[in-house]
Write an enzyme that holds these catalytic residues in place. Structure first.
Site, mmCIF file in Angstrom:
data_model
loop_
_atom_site.group_PDB
_atom_site.id
_atom_site.type_symbol
_atom_site.label_atom_id
_atom_site.label_comp_id
_atom_site.label_asym_id
_atom_site.label_seq_id
_atom_site.Cartn_x
_atom_site.Cartn_y
_atom_site.Cartn_z
ATOM 1 N N SER A 143 0.870 -1.187 0.000
ATOM 2 C CA SER A 143 0.000 0.000 0.000
ATOM 3 C C SER A 143 0.901 1.228 0.000
ATOM 4 C CB SER A 143 -0.842 -0.017 1.284
ATOM 5 O OG SER A 143 -1.481 1.220 1.496
ATOM 6 N N TYR A 156 -2.273 -1.685 10.431
ATOM 7 C CA TYR A 156 -2.237 -1.770 8.962
ATOM 8 C C TYR A 156 -0.893 -1.257 8.448
ATOM 9 C CZ TYR A 156 -3.998 -1.197 4.142
ATOM 10 O OH TYR A 156 -4.197 -1.271 2.784
HETATM 11 P P1 NAD Z 1 -11.485 -6.182 -0.293
HETATM 12 O O1 NAD Z 1 -12.115 -6.182 1.071
HETATM 13 O O2 NAD Z 1 -12.379 -6.046 -1.480
HETATM 14 O O3 NAD Z 1 -10.605 -7.485 -0.480
HETATM 15 C C1 NAD Z 1 -9.954 -8.132 0.570
HETATM 16 C C2 NAD Z 1 -9.922 -9.592 0.254
HETATM 17 O O4 NAD Z 1 -9.280 -10.269 1.324
HETATM 18 C C3 NAD Z 1 -11.336 -10.179 0.115
HETATM 19 O O5 NAD Z 1 -11.346 -11.100 -0.939
HETATM 20 C C4 NAD Z 1 -11.528 -10.875 1.449
HETATM 21 O O6 NAD Z 1 -12.444 -11.927 1.372
HETATM 22 C C5 NAD Z 1 -10.106 -11.345 1.715
HETATM 23 N N1 NAD Z 1 -9.882 -11.722 3.107
HETATM 24 C C6 NAD Z 1 -10.100 -10.987 4.232
HETATM 25 N N2 NAD Z 1 -9.808 -11.726 5.318
HETATM 26 C C7 NAD Z 1 -9.371 -12.935 4.872
HETATM 27 C C8 NAD Z 1 -8.949 -14.132 5.518
HETATM 28 N N3 NAD Z 1 -8.898 -14.246 6.844
HETATM 29 N N4 NAD Z 1 -8.592 -15.171 4.729
HETATM 30 C C9 NAD Z 1 -8.664 -15.100 3.370
HETATM 31 N N5 NAD Z 1 -9.072 -13.995 2.721
HETATM 32 C C10 NAD Z 1 -9.413 -12.927 3.467
HETATM 33 O O7 NAD Z 1 -10.387 -5.037 -0.265
HETATM 34 P P2 NAD Z 1 -9.376 -4.525 -1.388
HETATM 35 O O8 NAD Z 1 -9.487 -3.058 -1.356
HETATM 36 O O9 NAD Z 1 -9.532 -5.260 -2.659
HETATM 37 O O10 NAD Z 1 -7.967 -4.908 -0.705
HETATM 38 C C11 NAD Z 1 -7.103 -5.920 -1.219
HETATM 39 C C12 NAD Z 1 -5.673 -5.637 -0.773
HETATM 40 O O11 NAD Z 1 -5.257 -4.386 -1.312
HETATM 41 C C13 NAD Z 1 -5.495 -5.534 0.743
HETATM 42 O O12 NAD Z 1 -4.272 -6.122 1.124
HETATM 43 C C14 NAD Z 1 -5.472 -4.034 0.979
HETATM 44 O O13 NAD Z 1 -4.741 -3.692 2.127
HETATM 45 C C15 NAD Z 1 -4.747 -3.576 -0.285
HETATM 46 N N6 NAD Z 1 -4.955 -2.147 -0.608
HETATM 47 C C16 NAD Z 1 -6.205 -1.675 -0.917
HETATM 48 C C17 NAD Z 1 -6.350 -0.317 -1.221
HETATM 49 C C18 NAD Z 1 -7.703 0.285 -1.607
HETATM 50 O O14 NAD Z 1 -7.805 1.515 -1.712
HETATM 51 N N7 NAD Z 1 -8.732 -0.485 -1.855
HETATM 52 C C19 NAD Z 1 -5.246 0.522 -1.172
HETATM 53 C C20 NAD Z 1 -3.995 -0.002 -0.836
HETATM 54 C C21 NAD Z 1 -3.868 -1.355 -0.558
#
Ligand code: NAD
Length: 261
Positions: A143, A156
């Site tokens: 991130s 985080y």
């Molecule tokens: P999201 O909530 O749509 O996706 C998260 C995924 O992780 C989901 O598929 C969820 O089911 C899975 N998950 C959660 N707990 C779990 C567990 N115990 N076991 C297995 N799977 C699990 O969110 P996202 O925004 O797509 O985030 C995905 C990644 O990207 C994360 O690591 C997040 O930190 C990172 N990220 C997101 C953003 C953003 O703005 N959306 C920015 C920077 C980083």
């Protein structure tokens, strides 16, 4: 030799891929020809239906394996059940926002387990398979918060800085092999999770959608635009391509200029 983005014959395991960025990455890697293994901790018909849809659209093999990334043994079992893992995308992640002195201990433990330790376990299980196959790519989804901090997101930010460090160590331990390890550092990406926050933010700030997105949500993202899951998928496909064979141990920011500030 011509540079190719063709990933046919490779198997990609993407943790946390039944929504958002993980699903976007799975779709892009499949369109580049990779067989994909989707994952989350649920075991619903719609989880398996996503794999079926990707298989039909991309013409690759796709399946869904349930495994809880908060548990080390399940992380390792995911890779074992996948059978092959040429491309490992550590994407599963959760968030909790609170000041350090009020941060619930169980939330700290869950975030460190899911956002950081899971990647240690999957990488440990996947490297022997990559070595056997003679090729491998580890792509960790960190991130902008893996490179900078904000208040109230201690767990985080600690986990995301940690995964950048794990990425560098993985790269050094595999440096003389045809295996690379890199981290993608997204800024704000428009996923269902982020989309769902917009109405609340509109109410809280008494602003219309465009203003709240620009002034509040993207306050630190100079482009004033969300990144997309397709862009995350494309960046991941690039890191898996021959063009990126000498890119290892580094981070790629896809953050509209956030970390340039
Ligand atoms: P999201 O909530 O749509 O996706 C998260 C995924 O992780 C989901 O598929 C969820 O089911 C899975 N998950 C959660 N707990 C779990 C567990 N115990 N076991 C297995 N799977 C699990 O969110 P996202 O925004 O797509 O985030 C995905 C990644 O990207 C994360 O690591 C997040 O930190 C990172 N990220 C997101 C953003 C953003 O703005 N959306 C920015 C920077 C980083």
């Amino acid at each position: 030799m011509a540079i190719t983005f063709d990933l046919s014959g490779k198997t990609a395991v993407i943790t946390g891929s039944n929504s958002g960025i993980g699903l976007g990455i799975a779709r892009e890697l499949a369109m580049a020809g990779a067989d994909v293994v989707l994952n989350s901790f649920t075991d619903r018909d719609e989880d398996h239906a996503l794999a079926e849809e990707i298989a039909n659209v991309a013409g690759v093999k796709a399946r869904y394996i349930k495994a809880d990334m908060s548990k080390g043994a399940e992380c390792r079992k995911l890779i074992e059940e996948a059978g092959a893992c040429d491309i490992l995308v550590n994407n599963a992640g959760i968030q909790h926002v609170a000041p350090i002195d009020e941060f619930p201990e169980e939330k700290w433990d869950a975030i460190i387990a899911i956002n950081l330790s899971s990647a240690f376990h999957t990488t440990a299980a996947a490297l022997p398979l990559m070595r056997k196959a003679g090729w491998g790519r580890v792509v960790n989804i960190a991130s902008a918060h893996g490179l900078t901090a904000s208040p109230y997101k201690s767990a985080y930010i600690a986990a995301k800085h940690g995964i950048v460090g794990l990425t560098k160590t993985t790269a050094l331990e595999t440096a003389e092999e045809p295996i690379t390890a890199n981290a993608i550092c997204p800024g704000y990406v428009l996923t269902p999770l982020v989309e769902a926050q917009i109405p609340d933010q509109m109410k809280a700030h008494d602003m219309d959608r465009d203003t709240v997105v620009r002034e509040v949500m993207l306050a630190r993202q100079p482009s004033k635009e969300f990144a997309t899951v397709e862009q995350m998928g494309g960046t991941c496909a690039f890191l898996c391509s021959d063009a990126a064979a000498q890119i290892t141990g580094t981070t790629i920011s896809v953050d509209g200029g956030w970390t340039a500030l």
